[in-house]
Design a protein around this motif. Structure first.
Motif, PDB file in Angstrom:
ATOM      1  N   LEU A 202       7.398  -2.586  12.170  1.00  0.00           N
ATOM      2  CA  LEU A 202       7.369  -4.051  12.241  1.00  0.00           C
ATOM      3  C   LEU A 202       5.967  -4.588  11.950  1.00  0.00           C
ATOM      4  O   LEU A 202       5.800  -5.563  11.209  1.00  0.00           O
ATOM      5  N   PHE A 203       4.952  -3.950  12.508  1.00  0.00           N
ATOM      6  CA  PHE A 203       3.581  -4.367  12.229  1.00  0.00           C
ATOM      7  C   PHE A 203       3.223  -4.127  10.765  1.00  0.00           C
ATOM      8  O   PHE A 203       2.541  -4.946  10.138  1.00  0.00           O
ATOM      9  N   TYR A 204       3.686  -3.007  10.217  1.00  0.00           N
ATOM     10  CA  TYR A 204       3.426  -2.718   8.805  1.00  0.00           C
ATOM     11  C   TYR A 204       4.078  -3.773   7.909  1.00  0.00           C
ATOM     12  O   TYR A 204       3.477  -4.212   6.917  1.00  0.00           O
ATOM     13  N   CYS A 205       5.291  -4.200   8.250  1.00  0.00           N
ATOM     14  CA  CYS A 205       5.961  -5.251   7.468  1.00  0.00           C
ATOM     15  C   CYS A 205       5.196  -6.566   7.543  1.00  0.00           C
ATOM     16  O   CYS A 205       5.022  -7.255   6.522  1.00  0.00           O
ATOM     17  N   PHE A 206       4.725  -6.927   8.729  1.00  0.00           N
ATOM     18  CA  PHE A 206       3.967  -8.166   8.881  1.00  0.00           C
ATOM     19  C   PHE A 206       2.690  -8.136   8.049  1.00  0.00           C
ATOM     20  O   PHE A 206       2.352  -9.101   7.342  1.00  0.00           O
ATOM     21  N   LEU A 207       1.953  -7.039   8.098  1.00  0.00           N
ATOM     22  CA  LEU A 207       0.712  -6.927   7.338  1.00  0.00           C
ATOM     23  C   LEU A 207       0.991  -6.899   5.840  1.00  0.00           C
ATOM     24  O   LEU A 207       0.236  -7.496   5.055  1.00  0.00           O
ATOM     25  N   SER A 208       2.069  -6.238   5.415  1.00  0.00           N
ATOM     26  CA  SER A 208       2.413  -6.205   3.990  1.00  0.00           C
ATOM     27  C   SER A 208       2.775  -7.595   3.487  1.00  0.00           C
ATOM     28  O   SER A 208       2.396  -7.979   2.372  1.00  0.00           O
ATOM     29  N   ILE A 209       3.506  -8.352   4.294  1.00  0.00           N
ATOM     30  CA  ILE A 209       3.860  -9.722   3.895  1.00  0.00           C
ATOM     31  C   ILE A 209       2.610 -10.571   3.724  1.00  0.00           C
ATOM     32  O   ILE A 209       2.466 -11.313   2.739  1.00  0.00           O
ATOM     33  N   SER A 210       1.672 -10.462   4.665  1.00  0.00           N
ATOM     34  CA  SER A 210       0.451 -11.273   4.581  1.00  0.00           C
ATOM     35  C   SER A 210      -0.373 -10.912   3.349  1.00  0.00           C
ATOM     36  O   SER A 210      -0.907 -11.790   2.664  1.00  0.00           O
ATOM     37  N   ILE A 211      -0.464  -9.616   3.025  1.00  0.00           N
ATOM     38  CA  ILE A 211      -1.237  -9.188   1.851  1.00  0.00           C
ATOM     39  C   ILE A 211      -0.561  -9.606   0.554  1.00  0.00           C
ATOM     40  O   ILE A 211      -1.204 -10.137  -0.358  1.00  0.00           O
ATOM     41  N   VAL A 212       0.750  -9.385   0.466  1.00  0.00           N
ATOM     42  CA  VAL A 212       1.473  -9.702  -0.773  1.00  0.00           C
ATOM     43  C   VAL A 212       1.479 -11.195  -1.040  1.00  0.00           C
ATOM     44  O   VAL A 212       1.315 -11.630  -2.191  1.00  0.00           O
ATOM     45  N   LEU A 213       1.635 -12.016  -0.007  1.00  0.00           N
ATOM     46  CA  LEU A 213       1.622 -13.465  -0.222  1.00  0.00           C
ATOM     47  C   LEU A 213       0.268 -13.938  -0.742  1.00  0.00           C
ATOM     48  O   LEU A 213       0.197 -14.826  -1.597  1.00  0.00           O
ATOM     49  N   ILE A 214      -0.804 -13.352  -0.252  1.00  0.00           N
ATOM     50  CA  ILE A 214      -2.142 -13.741  -0.717  1.00  0.00           C
ATOM     51  C   ILE A 214      -2.345 -13.345  -2.173  1.00  0.00           C
ATOM     52  O   ILE A 214      -2.755 -14.158  -3.013  1.00  0.00           O
ATOM     53  N   PHE A 215      -2.027 -12.088  -2.508  1.00  0.00           N
ATOM     54  CA  PHE A 215      -2.217 -11.635  -3.893  1.00  0.00           C
ATOM     55  C   PHE A 215      -1.265 -12.342  -4.843  1.00  0.00           C
ATOM     56  O   PHE A 215      -1.612 -12.606  -5.993  1.00  0.00           O
ATOM     57  N   ASN A 216      -0.060 -12.642  -4.393  1.00  0.00           N
ATOM     58  CA  ASN A 216       0.874 -13.385  -5.237  1.00  0.00           C
ATOM     59  C   ASN A 216       0.424 -14.825  -5.431  1.00  0.00           C
ATOM     60  O   ASN A 216       0.607 -15.409  -6.503  1.00  0.00           O
ATOM     61  N   ASN A 217      -0.198 -15.382  -4.408  1.00  0.00           N
ATOM     62  CA  ASN A 217      -0.677 -16.766  -4.486  1.00  0.00           C
ATOM     63  C   ASN A 217      -1.795 -16.914  -5.511  1.00  0.00           C
ATOM     64  O   ASN A 217      -1.825 -17.885  -6.277  1.00  0.00           O
ATOM     65  N   PHE A 218      -2.709 -15.950  -5.551  1.00  0.00           N
ATOM     66  CA  PHE A 218      -3.845 -16.010  -6.468  1.00  0.00           C
ATOM     67  C   PHE A 218      -3.634 -15.192  -7.746  1.00  0.00           C
ATOM     68  O   PHE A 218      -4.549 -15.086  -8.561  1.00  0.00           O
ATOM     69  N   LYS A 219      -2.436 -14.602  -7.909  1.00  0.00           N
ATOM     70  CA  LYS A 219      -2.097 -13.822  -9.105  1.00  0.00           C
ATOM     71  C   LYS A 219      -3.127 -12.713  -9.353  1.00  0.00           C
ATOM     72  O   LYS A 219      -3.674 -12.579 -10.446  1.00  0.00           O
ATOM     73  N   ILE A 220      -3.381 -11.918  -8.332  1.00  0.00           N
ATOM     74  CA  ILE A 220      -4.349 -10.824  -8.418  1.00  0.00           C
ATOM     75  C   ILE A 220      -3.586  -9.505  -8.510  1.00  0.00           C
ATOM     76  O   ILE A 220      -2.696  -9.236  -7.700  1.00  0.00           O
ATOM     77  N   PHE A 221      -3.961  -8.680  -9.496  1.00  0.00           N
ATOM     78  CA  PHE A 221      -3.325  -7.386  -9.674  1.00  0.00           C
ATOM     79  C   PHE A 221      -4.327  -6.236  -9.790  1.00  0.00           C
ATOM     80  O   PHE A 221      -3.965  -5.089  -9.568  1.00  0.00           O
ATOM     81  N   ASN A 222      -5.584  -6.542 -10.176  1.00  0.00           N
ATOM     82  CA  ASN A 222      -6.588  -5.500 -10.379  1.00  0.00           C
ATOM     83  C   ASN A 222      -7.882  -5.858  -9.669  1.00  0.00           C
ATOM     84  O   ASN A 222      -8.119  -7.024  -9.314  1.00  0.00           O
ATOM     85  N   PHE A 223      -8.737  -4.852  -9.481  1.00  0.00           N
ATOM     86  CA  PHE A 223      -9.985  -5.062  -8.770  1.00  0.00           C
ATOM     87  C   PHE A 223     -10.917  -6.021  -9.503  1.00  0.00           C
ATOM     88  O   PHE A 223     -11.624  -6.809  -8.884  1.00  0.00           O
ATOM     89  N   ASN A 224     -10.946  -5.954 -10.847  1.00  0.00           N
ATOM     90  CA  ASN A 224     -11.888  -6.799 -11.568  1.00  0.00           C
ATOM     91  C   ASN A 224     -11.556  -8.274 -11.426  1.00  0.00           C
ATOM     92  O   ASN A 224     -12.427  -9.128 -11.577  1.00  0.00           O
ATOM     93  N   GLN A 225     -10.304  -8.598 -11.108  1.00  0.00           N
ATOM     94  CA  GLN A 225      -9.963  -9.988 -10.846  1.00  0.00           C
ATOM     95  C   GLN A 225     -10.573 -10.468  -9.534  1.00  0.00           C
ATOM     96  O   GLN A 225     -10.954 -11.628  -9.412  1.00  0.00           O
ATOM     97  N   ILE A 226     -10.666  -9.566  -8.557  1.00  0.00           N
ATOM     98  CA  ILE A 226     -11.283  -9.943  -7.280  1.00  0.00           C
ATOM     99  C   ILE A 226     -12.781 -10.161  -7.464  1.00  0.00           C
ATOM    100  O   ILE A 226     -13.367 -11.074  -6.893  1.00  0.00           O
ATOM    101  N   PHE A 227     -13.417  -9.333  -8.279  1.00  0.00           N
ATOM    102  CA  PHE A 227     -14.848  -9.483  -8.510  1.00  0.00           C
ATOM    103  C   PHE A 227     -15.181 -10.802  -9.192  1.00  0.00           C
ATOM    104  O   PHE A 227     -16.294 -11.308  -9.061  1.00  0.00           O
ATOM    105  N   SER A 228     -14.238 -11.365  -9.932  1.00  0.00           N
ATOM    106  CA  SER A 228     -14.511 -12.606 -10.642  1.00  0.00           C
ATOM    107  C   SER A 228     -14.317 -13.839  -9.769  1.00  0.00           C
ATOM    108  O   SER A 228     -14.303 -14.951 -10.267  1.00  0.00           O
ATOM    109  N   PHE A 229     -14.169 -13.641  -8.464  1.00  0.00           N
ATOM    110  CA  PHE A 229     -14.127 -14.759  -7.534  1.00  0.00           C
ATOM    111  C   PHE A 229     -15.545 -15.238  -7.190  1.00  0.00           C
ATOM    112  O   PHE A 229     -15.818 -15.608  -6.059  1.00  0.00           O
TER     113      PHE A 229
END
Length: 341
Positions: A202-229
């Motif tokens: 249950l905790f793993y599902c909650f943490l996965s939802i929070s991570i996926v919603l953030i990456f889906n919101n900002f359309k991030i798929f690779n590390f170099n996209q994070i560096f360009s923030f």
């Protein structure tokens, strides 16, 4: 008519297939529920304008069909042998059935398809694959326990999930190997205490939802996209990395609580060698999360590598802030609850 209303039908069938499997009274009904679940998830994976999703759907179908065919063959085979012979072959029965369920969830040593499939899917399908698609096979794993085989799979999963995640530049593959590592922890819980693995999941599902919603919101798929923030405030970067560090199990974030419970229980059961392996290899997974966080906070690249479509509407901001708040202070609330009650 609703736009893409077929997705609602397949989602309902997806949930129904899982419920049929975990509430079935015979192995044939289990197989039928798993097949309904599989055939409902394939159309959700397919996108006509994306060849990668079609390739991922084909690979997912082939591996799941292989696991289902092995399961069905031995269901039929064991239904024809006598009860006395069944007692003699119980060891083989448990290993074969456990292997087919482990292949369905992508657990080592049957993990070969999992990172490749996750790389070809969008974030929402990845979320379903990391959470809901694991429920039925994990519950069914608890019906065919074999201590030695489970210990081998646990050790192999935590090693593969930790070592292979070190050289990844794709966030989806990194989360795939992190999921394999977490499956080792969950299987440890199944081996010892059913309630602990359910809380961990249950905790793993909650943490996965929070991570996926953030990456889906900002359309991030690779590390170099994070560096360009580079032009964002530290609040956005904090919003991204607090759930990641929480998933790695860094205290005092929320993700440390299920690992804390598992560590306490394993210490009471005197499984010190297994506990040592779990902690050491989980530290490796935490290392590549920390390395990613450290680099994005302290290193700035002045060239944009991707065109971002940012969503600054109020609903998304409040939802992501809620997940950030829970990851930061959830452990405090849980300890306060246990202290009061």
């Amino acid at each position: 008519m609703l736009k893409n209303s077929y997705k609602m039908l397949f989602l309902i069938m997806l949930f129904l297939g899982t419920l049929i499997s975990i509430s079935a009274s015979s192995w044939f009904s289990v197989w039928m529920g798993l097949e309904i679940n599989l055939l409902s998830f394939i159309p959700l994976m397919m996108k006509t304008n994306n060849l990668y999703s079609s390739e991922a759907a084909l690979k997912y179908f082939l591996t799941q069909a292989l696991a289902s065919s092995v399961l069905l063959f031995f269901i039929i085979f064991f239904s024809f042998i006598s009860f006395k012979m069944m007692e003699k072959t119980n060891f083989i029965f448990n290993i074969i059935f456990a292997s087919s369920f482990m292949m369905k969830i992508g657990m080592a040593p049957f993990h070969f398809w999992f990172p490749i499939v996750m790389e070809g899917l969008n974030w929402i399908n990845n979320l379903i694959l990391m959470t809901w698609q694991k429920i039925a096979p994990i519950i069914l794993l608890s019906y065919c326990m074999n201590f030695n085989f489970f210990i081998f799979s646990i050790i192999f999963s935590i090693i593969i999930g930790s070592i292979n995640g070190l050289n990844q530049t794709s966030i989806r593959k990194l989360l795939a190997y992190s999921s394999i590592n977490h499956l080792g922890w969950m299987l440890t819980g199944i081996l010892n205490n059913q309630n602990i693995w359910m809380i961990y999941f249950l905790f793993y599902c909650f943490l996965s939802i929070s991570i996926v919603l953030i990456f889906n919101n900002f359309k991030i798929f690779n590390f170099n996209q994070i560096f360009s923030f580079f032009n964002f405030k530290n609040l956005i970067k904090t919003l991204i990395f607090i759930p990641l560090l929480s998933l790695g199990g860094l205290p005092p974030f929320l993700g440390f609580f299920p690992k804390w419970m598992m560590i306490n229980y394993l210490m009471t059961m005197n499984y010190f060698f297994l506990l040592m392996l779990l902690i050491y290899f989980t530290l490796i997974t935490l290392y590549f999360y920390l390395r990613l966080s450290y680099s994005s906070f302290l290193l700035n690249y002045n060239e944009m590598n991707w065109n971002f479509n940012h969503f600054y509407n109020l609903n998304n901001f409040f939802l992501l802030s809620f997940f950030l708040f829970m990851n930061l202070f959830g452990l405090i609330f849980i300890n306060l609850f246990f202290f009061l009650f």
